[in-house]
Design an enzyme around this catalytic site. Structure first.
Site, PDB file in Angstrom:
ATOM      1  N   TYR A  33      15.592 -40.945 -52.875  1.00  0.00           N
ATOM      2  CA  TYR A  33      15.375 -40.549 -54.264  1.00  0.00           C
ATOM      3  C   TYR A  33      14.730 -39.172 -54.313  1.00  0.00           C
ATOM      4  CZ  TYR A  33      10.306 -41.379 -54.257  1.00  0.00           C
ATOM      5  OH  TYR A  33       8.957 -41.305 -54.009  1.00  0.00           O
ATOM      6  N   LYS A 148      12.383 -38.983 -47.954  1.00  0.00           N
ATOM      7  CA  LYS A 148      11.989 -39.509 -49.271  1.00  0.00           C
ATOM      8  C   LYS A 148      12.795 -40.777 -49.565  1.00  0.00           C
ATOM      9  CE  LYS A 148      10.545 -37.728 -53.791  1.00  0.00           C
ATOM     10  NZ  LYS A 148       9.105 -37.950 -53.576  1.00  0.00           N
ATOM     11  N   GLU A 180      -1.656 -38.452 -46.667  1.00  0.00           N
ATOM     12  CA  GLU A 180      -1.280 -37.931 -47.980  1.00  0.00           C
ATOM     13  C   GLU A 180      -1.586 -38.969 -49.041  1.00  0.00           C
ATOM     14  OE1 GLU A 180       2.947 -37.161 -48.072  1.00  0.00           O
ATOM     15  OE2 GLU A 180       3.352 -38.921 -46.844  1.00  0.00           O
ATOM     16  N   LEU A 205       5.435 -36.442 -46.225  1.00  0.00           N
ATOM     17  CA  LEU A 205       6.578 -35.899 -46.942  1.00  0.00           C
ATOM     18  C   LEU A 205       6.370 -34.393 -47.150  1.00  0.00           C
ATOM     19  CD1 LEU A 205       9.183 -36.822 -48.549  1.00  0.00           C
ATOM     20  CD2 LEU A 205       7.743 -36.653 -50.585  1.00  0.00           C
TER      21      LEU A 205
END
Length: 282
Positions: A33, A148, A180, A205
């Site tokens: 996505y 992702k 993160e 990411l």
């Protein structure tokens, strides 16, 4: 205005949209996505988001059904049909519909494409004025966090933990070091004004807003250090913030109940948010 979504080549009313139960995104989270921000009815930093979408698809062997120009045309059409002025455009591509089997389906199975918009206040988000609270959680994700993927269960649990604690975000950590946020990139600012964030690897990411903010900081003559930082270092930071397409630059005023800096958004974080807003509105 009725909400319009996009599914496999068709713009449809939200109520009429569906996908088969044998879609591999539903059965295996076998999909990718991407989310692009919208400000003033225009896409923000969209080329970079589409490049990341293409990379993530390639990493798991799903062919990209569109080139960047075609994706942009679909996004802009969806924005127009929904009258969206501020928020985001969500795009999802799965490996398609096939009988349930772990192995990939035949190459001629078409990917499933789903898109929708979400209205959200980003630029004038009141949380940016008062600052966000963050809680820490153990990072339980797989080893390819640079992709992702729609497999977001660990992030869902982290975000729920944050919500139950009255916090806006969860910062995940591994071996004592922050990786993160649940849906963001984590930054701290040292007492001497250095902006610190973890370097890119398969552990995190590659944030699109992260990249833009770092570029803007460098152009402004600010110092950036790409290195891991621990929770203990974060507790003692002068400032902290996180970045994402839906938050831009969000000041952090508390981590695990410990006030950061003076317990209010710091001056350097405010400056970075201002620089990003200028870029996004241009």
């Amino acid at each position: 205005m009725a909400r319009i979504v996009y599914v496999n080549g068709r713009f449809l009313p939200y109520e009429d949209a569906s996908i088969p139960i044998m879609d591999r995104g539903f059965l295996f989270a076998d999909g990718i996505y991407e989310v692009s921000a919208v400000l003033g009815g225009k896409l923000v930093d969209n080329d970079a988001h589409l490049a990341r979408l293409d990379r993530s698809l390639g990493e798991i062997g799903i062919r990209n059904p569109h080139d960047a120009a075609a994706w942009t045309q679909l996004q802009e059409e969806l924005i127009a049909r929904n009258g969206l002025t501020e928020g985001g455009v969500y795009m999802q591509v799965t490996r398609g519909v096939a009988e349930r089997d772990f192995a990939f389906p035949p190459a001629d199975v078409a990917p499933t494409i789903v898109m929708f918009t979400q209205a959200k206040t980003i630029a004038a988000n009141p949380l940016a004025d008062r600052g966000a609270k963050v809680v820490s959680v153990e990072d339980l994700r797989w080893k390819r966090r640079d992709i992702k993927s729609v497999a977001l269960l660990a992030q869902v649990l982290a975000k729920q933990h944050a919500a139950e604690a009255g916090a806006a975000e969860a910062w995940m950590h591994e071996d004592g070091f922050v990786t993160e946020g649940g849906s963001s990139t984590a930054f701290i600012i040292t007492e001497d004004g250095r902006i610190v964030t973890r370097p890119l690897s398969t552990a995190i990411l590659p944030g699109i807003t992260r990249r833009a903010v770092m570029r803007l900081a460098e152009e402004a003559g600010l110092t950036i250090e790409e290195r891991p930082f621990s929770l203990e270092e974060a507790f003692g930071a002068a400032e902290a913030f996180f970045t994402s397409a839906s938050a831009f630059v969000m000041p952090v005023i508390e981590i695990d109940g410990r006030r950061i800096g003076g317990g209010q958004p710091g001056p350097l974080t405010r400056r970075l948010r201002g620089l990003y807003l200028e870029m996004a509105a241009a």
